[in-house]
Design an enzyme around this catalytic site. Sequence first.
Site, PDB file in Angstrom:
ATOM      1  N   GLU A 141      -1.999  -5.375  -3.604  1.00  0.00           N
ATOM      2  CA  GLU A 141      -0.877  -4.549  -2.806  1.00  0.00           C
ATOM      3  C   GLU A 141       0.104  -5.601  -2.138  1.00  0.00           C
ATOM      4  O   GLU A 141       1.397  -5.319  -2.213  1.00  0.00           O
ATOM      5  CB  GLU A 141      -1.601  -3.969  -1.618  1.00  0.00           C
ATOM      6  N   ASP A 175       0.836  -1.108  -0.071  1.00  0.00           N
ATOM      7  CA  ASP A 175       0.060   0.092  -0.009  1.00  0.00           C
ATOM      8  C   ASP A 175       0.739   1.359   0.018  1.00  0.00           C
ATOM      9  O   ASP A 175       0.576   2.090  -0.668  1.00  0.00           O
ATOM     10  CB  ASP A 175      -1.130   0.225   1.348  1.00  0.00           C
TER      11      ASP A 175
END
Length: 212
Positions: free
Chosen positions: A111, A39
């Site tokens: 992610e 992320d």
Amino acid sequence: MKLNYTFKNTNILQAALTHSSWVNENGGEHNERLEFLGDSILGFLSAEYLYQNNPGISEGELTRMRAGHVCEQTLAQAARKIELGKYLRMGRGELAGGGAERDSLLSDGFEAVLGAIYLDGGIEPCRDLVYRELMLTPMTISTQDAKTRLQELVQAEGSLSPEYRLVSEEGPDHQKVFTCQVYVDGICRGQGRGKSKKAAEQVAAATAIGTL
């Protein structure tokens, strides 16, 4: 998966593809730490791309543009494109409930894979993946047919129809990248890049919607 990247350490890829529901049933390591890392990498690379390719755009506008590129829906779209869902390891209940097609699970997995690529090969293959699958691809879920939405928006405000201008073409014929700008009432309201002129116009329109 269609990553255009080969892992040296396949164990880290396996961890990135392992949902917590699998760990609950079978033990091992799940992908949530890698998701956290991915992320942050995604945030940096998307900001880098938008900053470099949108000179003169304000911080607030860049933030809105990034939100469209890295939202859950667009991440899930990218995950489907690379066929990530086929490789996710999930518990029986999660799998039976359609977890392999759930946007939230796919975006988290994307992610996590990005985080794994970073640990295995550094920032450059991460940059390649993010630029190719997110930044150079029109946001076809949350902003699909953005040109039509922009047309409706400016008409409602009594403005002239948007005008699209091709700014540049880069790269060899088989791998061109197009940059387009969209103007409303003579003012540039958005810029976009894509693998086709049409894709670049859609990204430019999506950007303009966020700035009007």
